[in-house]
Design an enzyme around this catalytic site. Structure first.
Site: not given
Ligand code: DGL
Length: 267
Positions: A14-15, A46-47, A77-78, A156, A188-190
């Site tokens: 994941d990011s 990453y988003g 990570c989506n 985070e 989004c995994t967060h």
């Molecule tokens: N884990 C990322 C996702 O699922 C979200 C965090 C990011 O933007 O990197 O898209």
């Protein structure tokens, strides 16, 4: 020494720390499997990045996991699943699974009124991968999308239940409330870490879809189908690797996974 295929670990990246939502479900569903997790904490989020950058980072993360004897990779990570999954599948021969299709399938099964909301990063929303996947399962479903970029830094920071998080959620979700959706994908995994707050804002009638549990089940099915599941016998040793600030990751990971974990920094 050559490690047998079924004794190799499941690689997850994941990011940042959002992919731990998937790790937690994998630990529950497949307690005998070892997990190697890579969180790209140096480059999160990453988003908000371009497709090209997300693809490049995702390839580098895959290379990192391949150094640790993994038998498959879960792109937890989506944003990476939206933009890089096909590219990764074309470039690497081991099984690679994303999180979008399992989440979309679960939402289509859950909706009664064929109105589904999706909240995710800007990159995931711009890719339209959820809409495409949902409509592939059922073309009658109307999809309402909303990017919620401030949710990631709030997670985070560990601010899951703060007042400010509630206010941010109210602002982001107001149009989705008007759209009369009965199902909302936490794309989004967060976001599952904000489930309580999002649930309070949306109300009890809206089902929240967190794809982590479905992904874990699909990983299990895949490992058994390919005959590369670990029969177990000894306690699984997991590895957590990050690209920056291991202390911050460790603190949140401990709260979230409910156990002390050892973290290494990427070499
Ligand atoms: N884990 C990322 C996702 O699922 C979200 C965090 C990011 O933007 O990197 O898209």
């Amino acid at each position: 020494m050559q490690i047998k295929e079924n004794e190799k670990a499941i690689g997850v990246f994941d990011s940042g720390l959002g992919g731990l939502t998937v790790v937690k479900e994998l630990m529950k569903t497949l307690p005998q499997e070892e997990i190697v997790y890579f969180g790209d904490t140096a480059r999160v989020p990453y988003g908000t990045k371009s497709k090209e950058s997300i693809i490049r980072f995702s390839k580098e993360n895959t290379e990192e996991l391949l150094k640790h004897n993994v038998k498959m990779i879960v792109v937890a990570c989506n944003s990476s699943s939206s933009y890089a999954l096909e590219e990764l599948k074309q470039n690497y021969s081991l099984p690679i699974m994303g999180v979008i299709t399992p989440g979309a399938r679960k939402a289509v099964q859950a909706t009664k009124n064929n109105r589904i909301g999706v909240i995710a990063t800007k990159a995931t929303i711009a890719s339209q991968e959820y809409t495409k996947n949902i409509n592939w399962f059922n073309s009658k479903v109307i999809v309402f999308s909303q990017a919620c970029p401030l949710f990631v830094p709030l997670v985070e920071e560990g601010w899951f239940d703060k007042k400010v998080t509630f206010h941010v959620a109210q602002e982001y979700l107001k149009d989705l409330k008007k759209a009369k959706i009965d199902t909302l994908i936490l794309g989004c995994t967060h976001y599952p870490l904000l489930k309580r707050t999002i649930g309070q804002v949306m109300g009890t009638k809206v089902k929240l879809i967190d794809s982590a549990a479905v992904v874990a089940q699909e990983v299990k099915d895949l490992l058994f189908k390919k005959g590369i599941n670990n029969p177990g016998g000894r306690k699984a040793q997991h590895k957590f690797i990050v690209s920056d600030r291991p202390q911050d990751f460790k603190k949140i990971a401990k709260t979230f996974l409910g156990q002390e974990i050892e973290i290494r920094i990427k070499e």
